[in-house]
Design an enzyme around this catalytic site. Sequence first.
Site, PDB file in Angstrom:
ATOM      1  N   THR A   1       0.832  -1.207   0.000  1.00 39.55           N
ATOM      2  CA  THR A   1       0.000   0.000   0.000  1.00 39.55           C
ATOM      3  C   THR A   1       0.867   1.258   0.000  1.00 39.55           C
ATOM      4  OG1 THR A   1      -1.423   1.299   1.473  1.00 39.55           O
ATOM      5  CG2 THR A   1      -0.142  -0.409   2.522  1.00 39.55           C
TER       6      THR A   1
ATOM      7  N   TYR B   1      -1.178  -0.290  11.209  1.00 36.21           N
ATOM      8  CA  TYR B   1      -1.466  -1.038   9.973  1.00 36.21           C
ATOM      9  C   TYR B   1      -0.331  -0.835   8.971  1.00 36.21           C
ATOM     10  CZ  TYR B   1      -3.179  -1.415   5.152  1.00 36.21           C
ATOM     11  OH  TYR B   1      -3.283  -1.691   3.812  1.00 36.21           O
TER      12      TYR B   1
ATOM     13  N   LYS C   1       2.445  -3.468   7.259  1.00 37.78           N
ATOM     14  CA  LYS C   1       2.584  -3.652   5.806  1.00 37.78           C
ATOM     15  C   LYS C   1       4.022  -3.351   5.377  1.00 37.78           C
ATOM     16  CE  LYS C   1      -0.221  -4.544   3.146  1.00 37.78           C
ATOM     17  NZ  LYS C   1      -0.728  -5.874   2.652  1.00 37.78           N
TER      18      LYS C   1
END
Length: 342
Positions: A126, A151, A155
């Site tokens: 992302t 988060y 990632k």
Amino acid sequence: MKILVTGGAGFIGGNFVRLMLSEYADIEIINLDALTYAGNLESLSDLEGNPRHTFIRGDIASMEDVEKVFSGHAFDAVINFAAESHVDRSLHMGVSHFIETNIKGTQLLLDAARQHGVPRFVQISTDEVYGSLGPQGRFSESSPVAPNNPYAATKAGADFLVRAACRSHKLDAVITRCSNNYGPFQFPEKMIPLMISNILEDKPLPVYGDGMQVRDWIYVEDHCRAVDAVLRRGKTGEVYNIGGLYDVPNIEVVKLLLKLLEKPESLIRYVEDRPGHDRRYAMDAEKIQKELGWKPRVKFEEGIRKTIDWYLANREWLSHVRSGNYMAYYDRMYGKRKAAAG
Ligand code: NAD
Ligand code: TYD
């Protein structure tokens, strides 16, 4: 071509599976998904009985589940969409699931791909791993990785593990970093489907802070086509940014949704901001355009209209995913959220 798609009962993975099966007659997909709150077999109901799609319920963070899948099939590629994917949950509901799935799960898949000689691994990452931009500039693949929320940190951790497997063990791996997706089957905890479903019920629209945070929006099918291009033509060890090339402040998106659904702006409520809220994301996606010949096909307003039409036509899907736990989640996340200062 036989591919393992993880997280294929979720929003982007499910759209990817459907697109691949419809575009290529020679593709066979094994879809491994743990069916967490975000995974939903109802989203795959049109694929029931398709001999080229096999669903397996399993956890990428369980060595036993992963080994069982890899020893049962010879894959030409693994595409890892499976993740805990929501920033607000990572901020307010604990990070352990994020570490388990996003970090440990990715490593178990990398190990299995290496041990079983899988010739291609695509990690779906992302733009959030880059952190936040100031008023100028765009994220390129060489921007520093500087995540600001748990988060994004998990990632980023996964991205580094993929890089390490590629450098140390010569695993053929590629990473994609995409901007904010929207489209059919997105769980209504993310901004666009949350706003659409609240508008449909005349419920207040919780806009964080001043609503001036900027996101780049991409229609999910465009993201899926980019992943397909990277799967087939991406260079080993490379990172590819993917973006819709449409970056706007959140409040503009909310106002557009209200306009298209013919509801008043009085539904907007400015609420307490998300902690560590990234101010601006914008993508430089030149590399994938130049090297792999991909570009987004769907303009934002067209994509938003299609998305609204999909949610209008699939109210049953929406009411199923919003029942049960969802209401408890919503109360916890928004029930005590104060109005934004000022
Ligand atoms: P999602 O939350 O809708 O779906 C995630 C899926 O993964 C669900 O089906 C869930 O059941 C499954 N899953 C979770 N933990 C698992 C585990 N341990 N084992 C097996 N399956 C598990 O997420 P999404 O929005 O479809 O995102 C897919 C991927 O794309 C994620 O890796 C995310 O980081 C990335 N991404 C998302 C966006 C976005 O805007 N949504 C943007 C860029 C990148
Ligand atoms: P989100 O869809 O959660 O994606 P991400 O955090 O990955 O960018 O949020 C998109 C933007 O919308 C983000 O700036 C936070 C904001 N937002 C709101 O203002 N209100 C909401 O209720 C939600 C869920 C998000």
